[in-house]
Design an enzyme around this catalytic site. Structure first.
Site, PDB file in Angstrom:
ATOM      1  N   HIS A 124       7.140   4.917   4.346  1.00 55.57           N
ATOM      2  CA  HIS A 124       6.390   4.215   3.293  1.00 55.57           C
ATOM      3  C   HIS A 124       5.367   5.145   2.626  1.00 55.57           C
ATOM      4  O   HIS A 124       4.288   4.695   2.219  1.00 55.57           O
ATOM      5  CB  HIS A 124       5.694   2.966   3.866  1.00 55.57           C
ATOM      6  CG  HIS A 124       6.668   1.901   4.305  1.00 55.57           C
ATOM      7  ND1 HIS A 124       7.173   0.951   3.452  1.00 55.57           N
ATOM      8  CD2 HIS A 124       7.250   1.665   5.504  1.00 55.57           C
ATOM      9  CE1 HIS A 124       8.021   0.159   4.109  1.00 55.57           C
ATOM     10  NE2 HIS A 124       8.085   0.583   5.369  1.00 55.57           N
ATOM     11  N   GLU A 169       9.709   0.841   9.999  1.00 51.45           N
ATOM     12  CA  GLU A 169      10.884   1.074   9.142  1.00 51.45           C
ATOM     13  C   GLU A 169      11.125   2.540   8.764  1.00 51.45           C
ATOM     14  O   GLU A 169      11.604   2.838   7.673  1.00 51.45           O
ATOM     15  CB  GLU A 169      10.757   0.235   7.856  1.00 51.45           C
ATOM     16  CG  GLU A 169      10.736  -1.255   8.130  1.00 51.45           C
ATOM     17  CD  GLU A 169      10.437  -2.106   6.903  1.00 51.45           C
ATOM     18  OE1 GLU A 169      10.992  -3.204   6.824  1.00 51.45           O
ATOM     19  OE2 GLU A 169       9.639  -1.680   6.037  1.00 51.45           O
ATOM     20  N   ASP A 181       1.511   2.563   0.397  1.00 49.84           N
ATOM     21  CA  ASP A 181       2.935   2.296   0.614  1.00 49.84           C
ATOM     22  C   ASP A 181       3.682   3.038  -0.481  1.00 49.84           C
ATOM     23  O   ASP A 181       3.066   3.806  -1.251  1.00 49.84           O
ATOM     24  CB  ASP A 181       3.231   0.785   0.606  1.00 49.84           C
ATOM     25  CG  ASP A 181       4.403   0.431   1.523  1.00 49.84           C
ATOM     26  OD1 ASP A 181       5.500   0.978   1.299  1.00 49.84           O
ATOM     27  OD2 ASP A 181       4.220  -0.366   2.461  1.00 49.84           O
TER      28      ASP A 181
HETATM   29  C1  ACM Z   1       6.862  -4.822   7.720  1.00 48.68           C
HETATM   30  O1  ACM Z   1       7.080  -5.951   7.251  1.00 48.68           O
HETATM   31  N1  ACM Z   1       7.571  -3.792   7.304  1.00 48.68           N
HETATM   32  C2  ACM Z   1       5.841  -4.605   8.720  1.00 48.68           C
END
Ligand code: ACM
Length: 528
Positions: A250, A307, A189
């Site tokens: 991410h 996201e 991440d």
């Molecule tokens: C997430 O909580 N971004 C999967």
């Protein structure tokens, strides 16, 4: 006459107290428990017999797990107190039958994992047994059990904070005790990349530096040998480990190591994405995924997909992305994202693996045969409905009530909230409600439940334990026990001995019965 009445009452009382079925404290609650009169008294040395060579590994595993309480010796004797019987005609599933008579214990199942779950039930019977003169007293009973859901998972984010081999093993032990069977490992991440990739060493030497609160923290990551060690440790407990390599968003940690594959980011999320327009990105990611695929025997690889909009604004002016859009006639960034997801999903398929993605992937219309969706946006139930009605296999892990970085008591300061909402143990226990869109109509596509532990606000082991326990016990019962057999007040009764066990093992927990006995460990101040 009076004298005889009194005797008669005393006699009745004695009968009732003798016959009173013993309490059985097992979490998750088995689906059928019939307790009979009488008990089996056992000392602390037992012999165990298996009817098949292939049960020896499971038996040895049990011997280690129960060593704190009893010494188990494996023998070939029909006289053994514990008999394990594999009967393949019963099917390769997780069900088991456990019988305790006044003479001994018999566990039978159609598979090694069924036997293992029977042994976990037995382990809890020993853990929470009454003792008399040093002898365990087990009730005479028959337990017939099988799980409600096949997917009973826990996700741990080790990018924000890294916990290491010993802590992960302790979590796997706890999962096994609760009959959980999937460990989803969020290894990459923005703050840190935590898995060694031989072809790209800077991913860990550079990408592994820092964590969510300290960009200068020394590099922390799992070597490939450590990964293999964890995967084996989990497999011994019938837990499948599924790696997540989050993309195209991410990706900041990876991009620090290899900026040539960065697609840029936004002000608040710099260098957040891989570059979907650069052909070399796909070679790079496929090489990474190839190493990942050989390390993890699971048929799944999780590619994230969540996201992306947090940091894909730079794509608008990236020369590679602009030329890709022209060449492939992609009209906006969403279509660029779809292009990326499809290409990586194709690579995963070539590696003979099935794709998992967060619920954003439903929009990309991947083949439903080769992908599984994790529904996490509790505020977007329509995404669940869309996934199920398009015949995707789905795992339910909505923020509320299955994200364990949320506070569990309104007085707690350091965890997450959503508006005023948070995640009590009771809410976790009650999940899933039948009213979720598509749930009843498409139940065959609902693979199960998973609790997700994000660690922005969890920076040490004590806090991790506090956030997980005892919600993990509640989640395990929600995933294993059929809804008609769930009962929150009975669960709370059974939870008390479990909390005593946590205490003995040095596992910190939130005490829902006496919150003042479990002060909240200081977390991370995210308001700054
Ligand atoms: C997430 O909580 N971004 C999967």
């Amino acid at each position: 006459m009076k004298y005889f009445s009194l005797l008669f009452i005393l006699f009745l009382f004695a009968c009732v107290s003798n016959n009173e079925p013993q309490e059985v404290n097992i979490i998750p609650q088995p689906n059928s428990v019939a307790v009979e009169n009488g008990s089996l008294k056992l000392g602390s040395q037992l012999i165990l017999n298996v009817n098949s060579e292939s049960l020896k590994t499971v038996a040895t595993q049990f011997k280690t797990e129960i060593a704190d309480l009893v010494l188990v010796e494996l023998t070939n004797s029909e006289e053994a107190t514990i008999q394990l019987e594999l009967d393949r005609t019963k099917g390769n599933n997780e069900s088991y039958l456990l019988k305790i008579s006044k003479k001994g214990i018999n566990i039978s199942a159609g598979s090694e994992k069924g036997i293992y779950y029977g042994l976990q039930t037995l382990r809890q019977l020993f853990l929470f047994a009454k003792k008399d003169n040093g002898k365990f007293i087990l009730p005479v009973l028959t337990i017939k059990d099988e799980p409600r859901f096949g997917w009973r998972g826990l996700m741990l984010d080790e990018s924000r904070h890294f916990f290491g081999v010993e802590k992960v093993k302790q979590l796997l032990d706890l999962m096994a005790l609760h009959k959980l069977n999937i460990f989803h490992w969020h290894l990459t991440d923005a703050p840190g990349w935590r898995i060694e990739i031989k072809k790209y060493p800077k991913l860990t030497t550079v990408g592994g530096l820092g964590n969510d609160i300290d960009a200068d923290a020394p590099a922390k990551f799992y070597t490939q040998n450590e990964i293999r060690e964890i995967v084996k440790y989990a497999a011994d407990r019938f837990i499948e480990v599924i790696p997540e390599i989050d993309m195209p968003g991410h990706a900041s940690a990876a991009n620090r190591a290899y900026p040539e594959f960065s697609g840029g980011g936004s002000k608040s999320h710099p260098d957040f994405t891989f570059n979907p327009g650069n052909d070399k990105t796909y070679t790079y990611l496929t090489n990474i995924l190839r190493e990942v695929a050989t390390l993890f025997p699971s048929k799944y690889i999780h590619l994230g997909g969540d996201e992306v909009h947090f940091g894909n604004q730079a794509w608008n002016s990236d020369k590679y992305v602009l030329s890709l859009m022209k060449k492939e006639k992609l009209k906006d960034l969403k279509e660029v994202e779809s292009y990326f997801i499809h290409r990586v999903a194709d690579s995963i398929k070539v590696l003979n693996k099935t794709v998992i993605g967060w619920d954003e992937i439903v929009d990309h219309k991947l083949s439903n045969e080769n992908s599984l969706v994790m529904w996490w946006r509790h505020n977007k139930p329509e995404k669940l409905g869309a996934a199920l009605s398009n015949n995707y296999n789905v795992v339910l892990c909505p923020r509320i009530p299955l994200y364990f970085d949320f506070v569990q008591n309104k007085e707690h300061k350091w965890g997450r909230k959503w508006g005023g909402s948070f995640v009590t143990m009771e809410l976790t226990y009650a999940f899933p409600p039948d009213t979720l869109p598509g749930l009843i109509q498409h139940i065959n596509f609902v693979k199960g439940l998973q609790a997700d532990v994000w660690t922005e606000r969890i920076q040490n082991n004590k806090r991790l334990d506090f956030m997980i326990n005892p919600r993990l016990s509640a989640m395990a019962e929600a995933a294993w026990t059929k809804s008609e057999n769930k009962n929150i007040s009975d669960f709370k009764r059974r939870l008390k001995p479990m909390l005593n066990y946590f205490e003995k093992k040095g596992i910190y927990f939130y005490n829902p019965f006496n919150p003042e006995l479990s002060p909240e460990p200081i977390g991370v101040d995210k308001s700054k």
